[in-house]
Design a protein around this motif. Structure first.
Motif, PDB file in Angstrom:
ATOM      1  N   TRP A 269       0.559  -1.001  -0.065  1.00 10.12           N
ATOM      2  CA  TRP A 269      -0.018   0.061  -0.159  1.00 10.12           C
ATOM      3  C   TRP A 269       0.768   0.884  -0.055  1.00 10.12           C
ATOM      4  O   TRP A 269       1.695   1.230   0.865  1.00 10.12           O
ATOM      5  CB  TRP A 269      -1.061  -0.389   1.056  1.00 10.12           C
ATOM      6  N   ARG A 277      -2.383   3.770  -3.221  1.00 17.85           N
ATOM      7  CA  ARG A 277      -2.459   3.072  -4.284  1.00 17.85           C
ATOM      8  C   ARG A 277      -1.585   1.658  -4.113  1.00 17.85           C
ATOM      9  O   ARG A 277      -0.978   1.523  -2.993  1.00 17.85           O
ATOM     10  CB  ARG A 277      -0.974   3.575  -4.932  1.00 17.85           C
ATOM     11  N   ARG A 278      -2.177   0.897  -4.663  1.00 28.47           N
ATOM     12  CA  ARG A 278      -1.726  -0.330  -4.174  1.00 28.47           C
ATOM     13  C   ARG A 278      -0.209  -1.434  -5.384  1.00 28.47           C
ATOM     14  O   ARG A 278      -0.242  -0.808  -6.937  1.00 28.47           O
ATOM     15  CB  ARG A 278      -3.210  -1.760  -4.361  1.00 28.47           C
ATOM     16  N   LEU A 279       0.206  -1.346  -4.488  1.00 31.32           N
ATOM     17  CA  LEU A 279       2.313  -1.867  -6.014  1.00 31.32           C
ATOM     18  C   LEU A 279       1.724  -2.859  -6.162  1.00 31.32           C
ATOM     19  O   LEU A 279       1.482  -3.612  -5.008  1.00 31.32           O
ATOM     20  CB  LEU A 279       3.546  -0.751  -5.618  1.00 31.32           C
ATOM     21  N   PHE A 286       1.262  -0.176 -10.505  1.00 29.29           N
ATOM     22  CA  PHE A 286       0.597  -0.099  -9.376  1.00 29.29           C
ATOM     23  C   PHE A 286      -0.483  -0.460 -10.201  1.00 29.29           C
ATOM     24  O   PHE A 286      -1.112  -0.370 -11.435  1.00 29.29           O
ATOM     25  CB  PHE A 286       0.128   2.404  -9.146  1.00 29.29           C
ATOM     26  N   ASP A 296      -9.374   5.045  -1.549  1.00 30.96           N
ATOM     27  CA  ASP A 296      -8.886   5.573  -2.291  1.00 30.96           C
ATOM     28  C   ASP A 296      -9.483   7.412  -2.612  1.00 30.96           C
ATOM     29  O   ASP A 296     -10.065   7.075  -2.786  1.00 30.96           O
ATOM     30  CB  ASP A 296      -8.684   5.391  -3.949  1.00 30.96           C
TER      31      ASP A 296
END
Length: 357
Positions: A269, A277-279, A286, A296
């Motif tokens: 996160w 965002r999520r990587l 992302f 978000d």
């Protein structure tokens, strides 16, 4: 560029939360026994032995700048306003499962806690073989790792005035990493060498805010204003070195929080000034994620995902917040809802359970 180790300086109304948790967690915690709170906040005290019915995945660790304390809270307890209990007029009236503040600890007098412990800015749980640790820091400069079971300090230091530490991380060798936003650096202190060890390796990172040790990649991920850097920690525990092994550019500026994402997708996160965002660490991309529409949002100070239930909690300031950077509300996602801890000034909150930084 690699760096060598150098000696450091001396020193509204909400959705009922309890019902939502029952839907996602088997077994609720038993009610807390009443005991008086310290008049000026919370005196350090050991955590009671776990009760048979306790479910650790319902415990929340929070940075409260109103009481200048780290609080361990029961997410199912009646002290949340939406649970229908209105007896607590302010945060100082509640009894947390555990709390910590360095102000009343004479073992830390050498670090001038009255100055260095200002605006607690991080609190996270780590679970080494020696027992659970609280990792915490404050904008005034104090950084500490504290044994939860007896409130003794594993390691502590005070960064130079104006450094503004924002996050802390434990490395596998027992050393401690610190991210300082105004200082613009990430340091790895040789905490494994002693409780005041002040030798460190340093890596320059403008507006350094977030840290996470990723055992899978073997990298210390550090979040700055415009980039996320995977740092290789080489050398020895007594003489570490930091080198940038990977770099991921952020889609927008204002990198703030960094935490482990759980589930099949995994990853990290990442919160920025305008998004959560999520990587995908593997791909360096992302990616979309579940409940993105609710999670978000801008200026999220912390994000944490429960490894047992998958539930996400976030903290961000908003209208009516007690200060420009804090709030008295915690938002929950999957299932969703919101809780208010009346009288608090929360900066960050995280699940207190293994693998939920």
């Amino acid at each position: 560029m690699p760096t060598e180790s150098v000696p450091g300086p001396a020193h509204g109304r909400t959705t009922p939360r309890r019902a939502l948790l029952r839907a996602s967690v088997a077994g609720a915690l038993t009610a807390l026994a009443a005991s008086p709170a310290h008049a000026a906040g919370y005196a350090p005290r050991p955590l009671p032995a776990p009760r048979a019915r306790q479910a650790p995945q319902t415990q929340i660790l929070a940075c409260d700048q109103a009481s200048q304390s780290v609080l361990l809270l029961d997410a199912t307890s009646a002290y949340w306003r939406s649970g229908g209990f209105d007896g607590f007029a302010r945060v100082a009236d509640l009894v947390p499962l555990w709390s910590w503040s360095p102000v009343d600890d004479p073992a830390l007098d050498d670090l001038d806690t009255s100055t260095a412990w200002q605006n607690v800015s991080e609190a996270k749980a780590r679970f080494p073989a020696t027992g659970p640790l609280l990792l915490t820091c404050a904008s005034g400069g104090l950084v500490a790792a504290v044994h939860r079971n007896d409130s003794t300090v594993y390691w502590a230091t005070a960064l130079p005035s104006g450094s503004n530490p924002h996050s802390v991380e434990l490395l596998p060798d027992g050393n401690i990493a610190v991210a300082a936003s105004t200082g613009g650096f990430v340091r790895v202190y040789t905490a494994s060498q002693g409780d005041r060890s002040d030798v460190y390796a340093e890596f320059a990172l403008p507006d350094a805010h977030g840290l996470f040790w990723d055992g899978t990649s073997g990298l210390l991920w550090a979040l700055g204003n415009t980039r996320l850097v995977g740092l290789a920690v080489d050398g020895t525990a007594a003489n570490p070195r930091l080198t940038a092994a990977r770099t991921v550019a952020l889609p927008e500026s204002g990198g703030h929080d960094l935490a482990k994402a759980v589930g099949a997708e995994g990853g990290l996160w990442v919160s920025t000034s305008s998004h959560v965002r999520r990587l995908s660490v593997r791909d360096g991309l992302f990616v979309p994620y579940r409940d993105q529409g609710g999670i978000d949002r801008p200026t999220v100070k912390s994000v944490s995902q429960n490894p047992v239930t998958g539930q996400v909690l976030t903290v961000s300031p908003g209208a009516g917040s007690p200060c420009a950077w804090c709030t008295s509300h915690i938002r929950f996602h999957g299932p969703g809802g919101e809780e208010e801890l009346k009288g608090s000034s929360l900066y960050k909150a995280r699940w207190w359970t293994a693998d939920a930084p």
